[in-house]
Design an enzyme around this catalytic site. Structure first.
Site, short mmCIF file in Angstrom:
data_model
loop_
_atom_site.label_atom_id
_atom_site.label_comp_id
_atom_site.label_asym_id
_atom_site.label_seq_id
_atom_site.Cartn_x
_atom_site.Cartn_y
_atom_site.Cartn_z
CG ASP A 177 1.02 68.16 4.90
OD1 ASP A 177 0.56 68.69 3.87
OD2 ASP A 177 1.76 67.16 4.88
CE1 TYR A 307 1.02 64.41 -0.55
CE2 TYR A 307 2.99 63.88 0.71
CZ TYR A 307 2.05 64.80 0.28
OH TYR A 307 2.15 66.11 0.68
CG HIS A 361 0.25 73.60 4.08
ND1 HIS A 361 -0.94 72.91 4.21
CD2 HIS A 361 1.21 72.64 3.98
CE1 HIS A 361 -0.71 71.61 4.20
NE2 HIS A 361 0.58 71.40 4.06
#
Length: 384
Positions: A177, A307, A361
């Site tokens: 990630d 982000y 993930h």
């Protein structure tokens, strides 16, 4: 560096405030309480709410986490929280592990002993690592950024300074990630000091150079690009919100523990190899420990805003760029869309690409043994 020992000790009034807020929860209606089609299942969130309100004991989880050797270090004016577990073996290699969102340093709890002391877990002591697991700025117990610009690119510089201050002039990097982005930026920006990088996710912002004079996009690569576009339209609303208006989202999540839990737990279900049953992989206690860490940290604006910072500083490359340090990739079958090896080799020096049999993930939590074995195998020829 101003290195200090650290122990987690959430104030009692913060725990009491959480319980009060949980008792005042107002849940929405749902067309079908069982289904996850529109987001987090109302039936599941009701069970989570009951467990969090009546049975979950943060102090028990806190005591467990405090068995990890934790520290704070002042790096570029920020207090960075990290775990530092020295390795047991003839010549342990320094390795920095970086988590992502909606995870935390807790993601690495199971792989730390497997990597630091492989002989105690059926491995070869020659594969030992000195393990460093920092919390991203604004996550866990690391201070939030004081201004804009702190994305994965800048975090790589913070980690370099942290590792150098700990006495590790050259070291390996690993992550998934956001942690994969940090590891890739470490290899790109500081090739002389990075022994190699191992990742279990290809950063979403990664784009190799394309155009005249460069190899055309292959059929496999185009299939991947189409899959990414389809996934973004179907599942990417969270990233669009966090990448554009993180502050607005932070108001709701900072005020509502159940809202925060629904936002996070939905991703643990959707992105893991759980077959639709999130508790098959992540027990309720484990999910609530992760959510509680975000709640008690009171830094949701920062954990969302990274982000936006990563969108502003994407992992894009010029036509002539090559990343020199060796790269290893563990491709888990239930990961978010993963490109073919050729897409990554357009820029990176891929030395190992492993198609993993199961996992998603959150590889370090879902398949710690398999991930640890692949990390050991990748770095083995790079030692010495």
């Amino acid at each position: 560096m101003n290195l200090r020992d650290f122990k987690i000790d959430i104030p009692g009034e913060d725990i009491e405030d959480l319980i009060r807020r949980l008792r005042a929860t107002r849940l929405p209606a749902a067309l079908d309480a069982q289904k996850w089609d529109d987001g987090a299942s109302l039936h599941f969130i009701r069970r989570l709410h009951d467990h969090w309100s009546n049975r979950f004991d943060w102090r028990t989880q806190e005591a467990r986490l405090n068995r990890l050797p934790q520290y704070l270090a002042r790096i570029d004016g920020l207090d960075i929280h990290f775990i530092h577990q020295p390795g047991t073996g003839p010549a342990p290699m320094p390795l920095v592990l970086t988590h992502g969102w909606p995870g935390s340093f807790i993601e690495m709890e199971r792989v730390i002993p497997l990597l630091a002391d492989p002989a105690a877990h059926g491995g070869d002591p020659i594969d030992a690592f000195h393990i460093v697991v920092p919390s991203l700025p604004g996550f866990g117990f690391s201070a939030p950024p004081k201004g804009p610009g702190i994305g994965a690119r800048h975090v790589a510089q913070l980690w370099l300074k942290l590792m150098n201050e700990l006495g590790y002039e050259r070291f390996g990097a690993q992550g998934g990630d956001i942690g994969a982005s940090v590891s890739a930026w470490l290899a790109r920006r500081f090739p002389a000091q990075i022994i190699g990088a191992h990742i279990n996710y290809i950063p979403g912002s990664y784009r190799p150079p394309l155009g005249p004079g460069l190899p055309p996009v292959t059929t496999q690569e185009q299939t991947y690009l189409d899959a990414v576009a389809a996934w973004a339209g179907r599942e990417g609303a969270y990233a669009a919100q966090q990448g554009t208006k993180p502050q607005t989202l932070a108001y709701a999540m900072t005020d509502s523990p159940i809202g925060l839990a629904a936002w996070i737990v939905e991703k643990f279900r959707a992105w893991s190899d759980c077959g639709g049953d999130v508790e098959r992989v992540f027990p309720m206690e484990e999910l609530l420990t992760q959510v509680s860490l975000y709640w008690f940290g009171r830094m949701l604006d920062a954990s969302f805003r990274i982000y936006k910072e990563n969108w502003l500083q994407p992992l894009t490359f010029e036509a002539s760029e090559r990343v020199v340090p060796a790269l290893g990739v563990a491709a888990f079958p239930r990961e978010l869309p993963m490109p073919p090896r050729s897409w990554v080799e357009r820029v990176f020096n891929v030395q190992r690409w492993t198609a993993m049999p199961r996992g998603g993930h959150f590889a370090a939590m879902e398949q710690p043994q398999a991930l640890a074995q692949d990390i050991r195998a990748f770095f083995r020829p790079l030692r010495g």
